[in-house]
Design a protein around this motif. Structure first.
Motif, mmCIF file in Angstrom:
data_model
loop_
_atom_site.group_PDB
_atom_site.id
_atom_site.type_symbol
_atom_site.label_atom_id
_atom_site.label_comp_id
_atom_site.label_asym_id
_atom_site.label_seq_id
_atom_site.Cartn_x
_atom_site.Cartn_y
_atom_site.Cartn_z
ATOM 1 N N VAL A 197 0.855 -1.191 0.000
ATOM 2 C CA VAL A 197 0.000 0.000 0.000
ATOM 3 C C VAL A 197 0.893 1.245 0.000
ATOM 4 O O VAL A 197 1.914 1.285 0.694
ATOM 5 N N THR A 198 0.497 2.235 -0.785
ATOM 6 C CA THR A 198 1.250 3.494 -0.872
ATOM 7 C C THR A 198 0.474 4.580 -0.110
ATOM 8 O O THR A 198 -0.726 4.753 -0.327
ATOM 9 N N GLY A 199 1.174 5.290 0.767
ATOM 10 C CA GLY A 199 0.554 6.419 1.467
ATOM 11 C C GLY A 199 0.559 7.647 0.564
ATOM 12 O O GLY A 199 1.511 7.858 -0.201
ATOM 13 N N VAL A 200 -0.512 8.416 0.640
ATOM 14 C CA VAL A 200 -0.573 9.649 -0.153
ATOM 15 C C VAL A 200 -1.019 10.795 0.747
ATOM 16 O O VAL A 200 -1.709 10.590 1.734
ATOM 17 N N GLY A 201 -0.614 11.998 0.359
ATOM 18 C CA GLY A 201 -1.050 13.184 1.086
ATOM 19 C C GLY A 201 -1.204 14.320 0.110
ATOM 20 O O GLY A 201 -0.478 14.420 -0.887
ATOM 21 N N THR A 202 -2.187 15.148 0.376
ATOM 22 C CA THR A 202 -2.329 16.369 -0.403
ATOM 23 C C THR A 202 -3.030 17.398 0.464
ATOM 24 O O THR A 202 -3.578 17.066 1.512
ATOM 25 N N SER A 203 -2.931 18.630 0.046
ATOM 26 C CA SER A 203 -3.590 19.707 0.782
ATOM 27 C C SER A 203 -4.002 20.753 -0.232
ATOM 28 O O SER A 203 -3.616 20.674 -1.407
ATOM 29 N N HIS A 204 -4.743 21.746 0.219
ATOM 30 C CA HIS A 204 -5.158 22.814 -0.690
ATOM 31 C C HIS A 204 -4.037 23.820 -0.942
ATOM 32 O O HIS A 204 -4.239 24.825 -1.603
ATOM 33 N N ARG A 205 -2.841 23.517 -0.430
ATOM 34 C CA ARG A 205 -1.702 24.393 -0.730
ATOM 35 C C ARG A 205 -1.220 24.209 -2.165
ATOM 36 O O ARG A 205 -0.564 25.077 -2.712
ATOM 37 N N ARG A 206 -1.478 23.042 -2.748
ATOM 38 C CA ARG A 206 -1.012 22.779 -4.119
ATOM 39 C C ARG A 206 -2.141 22.118 -4.900
ATOM 40 O O ARG A 206 -2.852 21.275 -4.339
ATOM 41 N N GLY A 207 -2.272 22.488 -6.164
ATOM 42 C CA GLY A 207 -3.434 22.096 -6.965
ATOM 43 C C GLY A 207 -3.623 20.597 -7.125
ATOM 44 O O GLY A 207 -2.658 19.819 -7.100
ATOM 45 N N LYS A 208 -4.879 20.207 -7.337
ATOM 46 C CA LYS A 208 -5.209 18.786 -7.477
ATOM 47 C C LYS A 208 -4.616 18.183 -8.743
ATOM 48 O O LYS A 208 -4.507 16.961 -8.873
#
Ligand code: IPD
Ligand code: CA
Ligand code: CA
Length: 274
Positions: A165-176
């Motif tokens: 399984v690969t962990g992922v992270g994102t936030s609204h600091r950088r575009g989708k």
């Protein structure tokens, strides 16, 4: 090269390693006291970035951590998520997230932790990630290996994203647009993702071999300074996170086992190191 040759000529590195483990655990226990009374916390939304929250627990824990470190090492610099940076000209700079996973913390999800890293001459050298919900302290010192509590850890032996399984992270600091194509590629390649709301914890899970890798479109130094040491010492590979203004402005981040790293880097494309 012997281990002694790889260590910087710096007094009290062992004392700093002992201290970071102790302070991370103390802070995590204090965090647990707040967590158990979280209904009473006033939660503020920070600035203009959606989903970015903070409470008195984050602020007080950072003050506590900073004071405990400065008691023994007043000459060291400090970068904290809540209080900012000071003393960056010092050889040793602590990089601290008092609570990583604040959104989880205030909503009663158990995936939050305290993350404390130390840079020596600009290089990640010590790291401690304390998870009070699971009684786990992930810690590492450059040249001395990585551990969860007293047990040595290694990155996953999986040779392909299909086998873990690969962990992922994102936030609204950088575009989708930096995230969705990666997810599509990961799924098309037979991989699977998880996001638990704490980047620091998921990076520690890569070091412990629980995840094959972790990608975040933009992460801050306080989320990953400890994790960079953990992953390297556990035999994994990290992207060049501290390049440019990484320490104060953040960067994209990929960490993974050495085998899986090129596969994930290809899915991300040139924006990883841009
Ligand atoms: C956040 C968490 C999240 C990650 C964000 C971070 P915070 O930190 O680590 O998993 O995706 O980039 O900002 O706000 O909970 O300390
Ligand atoms: Ca964080
Ligand atoms: Ca935080």
């Amino acid at each position: 090269m012997t281990q002694a040759e790889t260590l910087p000529r710096l007094d009290h590195l062992a004392a700093r390693y002992a201290l970071v483990r102790q302070v991370a655990m103390e802070a995590a226990r204090r965090g647990m006291t707040y967590y158990q009374q979280r209904e009473q916390l006033h939660v503020e939304h920070k600035g203009a970035v959606p989903q970015d929250v903070v409470s008195i627990a984050d602020r007080e824990l950072e003050v506590f951590i900073k004071a405990r470190l400065a008691e023994q090492f007043p000459e060291d610099g400090f970068v904290g998520e809540e209080g900012g940076a000071a003393g960056l000209q010092a050889r040793c700079v602590w990089v601290v997230d008092p609570i990583d996973g604040t959104s989880c913390f205030v909503n009663g999800l158990h995936t939050w932790c305290v993350s404390i890293g130390l840079l020596v001459d600009g290089q990640p050298w010590l790291g401690a990630v304390a998870d009070a919900n699971h009684n786990e302290l992930f810690h590492a010192c450059r040249g001395l290996g990585a551990y969860v509590n007293d047990t040595p850890i290694r990155v996953s032996p999986a040779a392909d994203i299909r086998y873990g399984v690969t962990g992922v992270g994102t936030s609204h600091r950088r575009g989708k647009e930096h995230f969705i194509p990666f997810l599509t590629g990961l799924l098309e390649g037979g991989g699977m993702f998880i996001r638990n709301g704490s980047g620091a914890l998921m990076i520690a899970y890569v070091a412990a071999g629980r995840l094959v890798g972790y990608y975040e479109t933009h992460i801050n130094s306080w989320d990953c300074a400890a994790g960079l040491v953990l992953v390297s010492e556990a035999g994994g590979r990290c992207s060049d996170f501290l390049r440019g203004d990484g320490l104060l402005g953040g960067n994209p981040l990929l960490v993974a086992s050495a085998q899986v790293y090129p596969q994930l880097a290809e899915l991300i494309g040139p924006s990883l190191e841009a």
